[in-house]
Design a protein around this motif. Structure first.
Motif, PDB file in Angstrom:
ATOM      1  N   PRO A 196      38.294  42.230  47.845  1.00 34.79           N
ATOM      2  CA  PRO A 196      39.361  42.070  48.841  1.00 34.79           C
ATOM      3  C   PRO A 196      38.818  41.830  50.242  1.00 34.79           C
ATOM      4  O   PRO A 196      39.583  41.520  51.149  1.00 34.79           O
ATOM      5  CB  PRO A 196      40.108  43.407  48.760  1.00 34.79           C
ATOM      6  CG  PRO A 196      39.085  44.383  48.280  1.00 34.79           C
ATOM      7  CD  PRO A 196      38.185  43.613  47.355  1.00 34.79           C
ATOM      8  N   SER A 223      43.761  35.044  46.649  1.00 32.79           N
ATOM      9  CA  SER A 223      42.790  36.060  47.002  1.00 32.79           C
ATOM     10  C   SER A 223      41.551  36.046  46.125  1.00 32.79           C
ATOM     11  O   SER A 223      40.661  36.849  46.330  1.00 32.79           O
ATOM     12  CB  SER A 223      43.438  37.453  46.954  1.00 32.79           C
ATOM     13  OG  SER A 223      44.161  37.610  45.756  1.00 32.79           O
ATOM     14  N   ASP A 261      42.792  46.455  49.205  1.00 26.01           N
ATOM     15  CA  ASP A 261      43.422  45.438  50.044  1.00 26.01           C
ATOM     16  C   ASP A 261      43.548  45.949  51.472  1.00 26.01           C
ATOM     17  O   ASP A 261      44.175  46.971  51.735  1.00 26.01           O
ATOM     18  CB  ASP A 261      44.812  45.135  49.463  1.00 26.01           C
ATOM     19  CG  ASP A 261      45.559  44.058  50.238  1.00 26.01           C
ATOM     20  OD1 ASP A 261      44.983  43.480  51.176  1.00 26.01           O
ATOM     21  OD2 ASP A 261      46.722  43.808  49.892  1.00 26.01           O
ATOM     22  N   SER A 292      50.190  47.199  47.261  1.00 20.12           N
ATOM     23  CA  SER A 292      49.184  46.492  46.480  1.00 20.12           C
ATOM     24  C   SER A 292      49.758  45.164  46.007  1.00 20.12           C
ATOM     25  O   SER A 292      50.956  45.017  45.817  1.00 20.12           O
ATOM     26  CB  SER A 292      48.783  47.343  45.266  1.00 20.12           C
ATOM     27  OG  SER A 292      49.904  47.590  44.447  1.00 20.12           O
ATOM     28  N   ARG A 330      43.531  37.539  53.126  1.00 21.03           N
ATOM     29  CA  ARG A 330      43.873  36.612  52.051  1.00 21.03           C
ATOM     30  C   ARG A 330      42.868  35.467  52.083  1.00 21.03           C
ATOM     31  O   ARG A 330      42.415  35.071  53.145  1.00 21.03           O
ATOM     32  CB  ARG A 330      45.304  36.083  52.206  1.00 21.03           C
ATOM     33  CG  ARG A 330      46.377  37.149  52.051  1.00 21.03           C
ATOM     34  CD  ARG A 330      46.385  37.718  50.623  1.00 21.03           C
ATOM     35  NE  ARG A 330      47.389  38.757  50.464  1.00 21.03           N
ATOM     36  CZ  ARG A 330      47.167  40.059  50.634  1.00 21.03           C
ATOM     37  NH1 ARG A 330      45.945  40.472  50.998  1.00 21.03           N
ATOM     38  NH2 ARG A 330      48.121  40.938  50.462  1.00 21.03           N
TER      39      ARG A 330
END
Length: 334
Positions: free
Chosen positions: A54, A47, A195, A40, A199
C-alpha cells in the motif's frame, strides 16, 4: 538537540493487549555505541493487486512498518539504505535545516543511516501507520513523556544496543547506523503495512510538463529532476546529486510536495533554536510529480488514525501515484 536520559518502551503481550513499561538509560548507551482508520478497500488495478504494497503499489508488502529518523546535514551524506525505503519524508528542523523520516516495510536493508533524534511532530505523522516501530538516536528530555505515551514502538540504542553501530570513518554525531533487519525482528508487535490513502495506477489526465522542481527550506533545498531513461526523479540535496553508499542516485517514482502549517513548538535544541512542529492533520494544497508532469492537488487527513488522501485540485478525484518509492516533502505553506 540534546538527547534524553531515558526512554520507556511499551511491550505488548501477544493476543492479550497487556502493556508493561520500563525505563532505560539512553545517553550512556548512545555514547557507548555511539481515531478512526480509513475504510479498507480491495487492492485492485488502481493499487497494484492483492499482494502489492500500500506504500509503493509494487509487489511485496512486508511484515512490519519500521520508521527511521535520518540525519541530513552535508556531513551525514551519502546516506545508507534510503534507496530501499518505501516512503521518504523530508521536513524542517531547527535552524531551517532538513531531516528525513524513512519508512520501510517491503524491503528491509541491512543498514540505514546515519540515525538522528526524534521530534514531536513524528508522532502525529506516524499515527496513520497504526503502531509502527521508530528507530532514532535520542530525544530531548522534556519530550520524553509525550513520546513514551505514544503508541509507537520505540527503538533507541538503549533498547536495541546490538542493533546500532558507529562508523569510525565518520565524525559523531553523524556516524550512528541502524542494523535495520535486527530492528525489524525486535519490533514484532509493530503494525503491518496498511492503506494510508495512496493509490497507484496509470497517470491521470492533465498536469503540466516539467523537467525539474525544487523544494526550499530556510537552510536546505531538494531538487527533483525527471529522468526519461529511468522514469524516475533524480534527487539533489543542496545542489549536490544525492547518492547512497554503493547504490547510485536516489530516484523516487513519485514526489509529493505537501504544503502544511509549520509552527513553533515548545521545545528548543541545545543551542537555543526553537524546534518547528510540522502539522500533518487537516487539509491543504499539494503538487504531485510523476512521469515528467506536475499535478495540482489537494491533501486531506482528518484524524490521527487516518491516512492522507491526495485528490485532483479541480475535480476532486483521487490522484494515482506511479508505482515505486514515494518522496513526500513537507513544506511550509505561504
Amino acid at each position: 538537540m540534546a538527547e534524553a536520559s531515558g526512554v520507556r518502551r511499551r511491550k505488548r503481550g501477544a493476543g492479550t493487549g497487556s502493556r508493561t513499561t520500563r525505563r532505560t538509560v539512553l545517553t550512556a548507551a548512545t555514547a557507548a555505541l555511539t481515531g478512526a482508520v480509513l475504510p479498507s478497500c480491495r487492492m485492485g488495478e488502481e493499487s497494484g493487486g492483492q499482494g502489492a504494497s500500500p506504500f509503493t503499489g509494487e509487489q511485496g508488502r512486508g511484515a512490519h512498518v519500521l520508521a527511521v529518523k535520518v540525519d541530513n546535514v552535508p556531513a551525514a551524506r551519502p546516506h545508507t539504505g534510503l534507496e530501499h525505503a518505501d516512503i521518504v519524508y523530508t521536513e524542517q528542523v531547527e535552524a531551517g535545516l532538513s531531516r528525513i523520516l524513512a519508512v520501510f516495510a517491503s524491503r528491509i536493508p541491512a543498514t540505514v543511516g546515519p540515525v538522528r533524534s526524534a521530534r514531536e511532530s513524528d508522532i502525529e505523522l506516524l499515527r496513520q501507520f497504526g503502531e509502527p516501530a521508530l528507530a532514532f538516536s535520542g530525544v530531548q528530555r522534556t519530550l520524553l513523556p509525550t513520546l513514551e505515551a505514544s503508541p509507537l514502538h520505540l527503538l533507541p540504542p538503549a533498547e536495541l544496543g546490538d542493533g546500532y553501530a558507529r562508523d569510525p570513518a565518520r565524525r559523531a554525531p553523524h556516524n550512528l547506523y541502524l542494523r535495520a533487519r535486527r530492528a525489524e525482528r525486535a519490533a514484532r508487535g509493530a503494525s503491518a503495512p496498511r492503506d494510508i490513502g495512496f493509490r497507484f495506477g496509470a497517470a491521470p489526465e492533465g498536469g503540466r510538463r516539467t523537467a525539474q522542481e525544487t523544494v526550499r527550506y530556510p537552510a536546505a533545498r531538494f531538487t527533483f529532476t525527471w529522468s526519461p531513461d529511468r522514469r524516475r526523479w533524480h534527487v539533489a540535496m543542496d545542489g549536490v546529486p544525492a547518492r547512497t553508499r554503493g547504490h547510485g542516485r536516489l530516484a523516487p517514482a513519485t514526489v509529493v510536495i505537501q504544503y502544511v502549517t509549520v509552527r513553533q513548538s515548545r521545545y528548543r535544541d541545545s543551542s537555543g533554536s526553537v524546534t518547528p512542529y510540522t502539522e500533518t492533520l487537516g487539509s491543504g494544497e499539494a503538487l504531485v510529480l510523476r512521469d515528467g508532469r506536475a499535478y495540482e492537488a489537494r491533501w486531506s487527513r482528518l484524524s490521527p488514525g487516518q491516512g492522507t488522501v491526495f485528490t485532483d485540485a479541480r475535480g476532486g478525484r483521487r490522484l494515482s501515484f506511479a508505482r515505486g518509492q514515494v518522496w513526500i516533502s513537507l513544506v511550509r505553506k505561504d
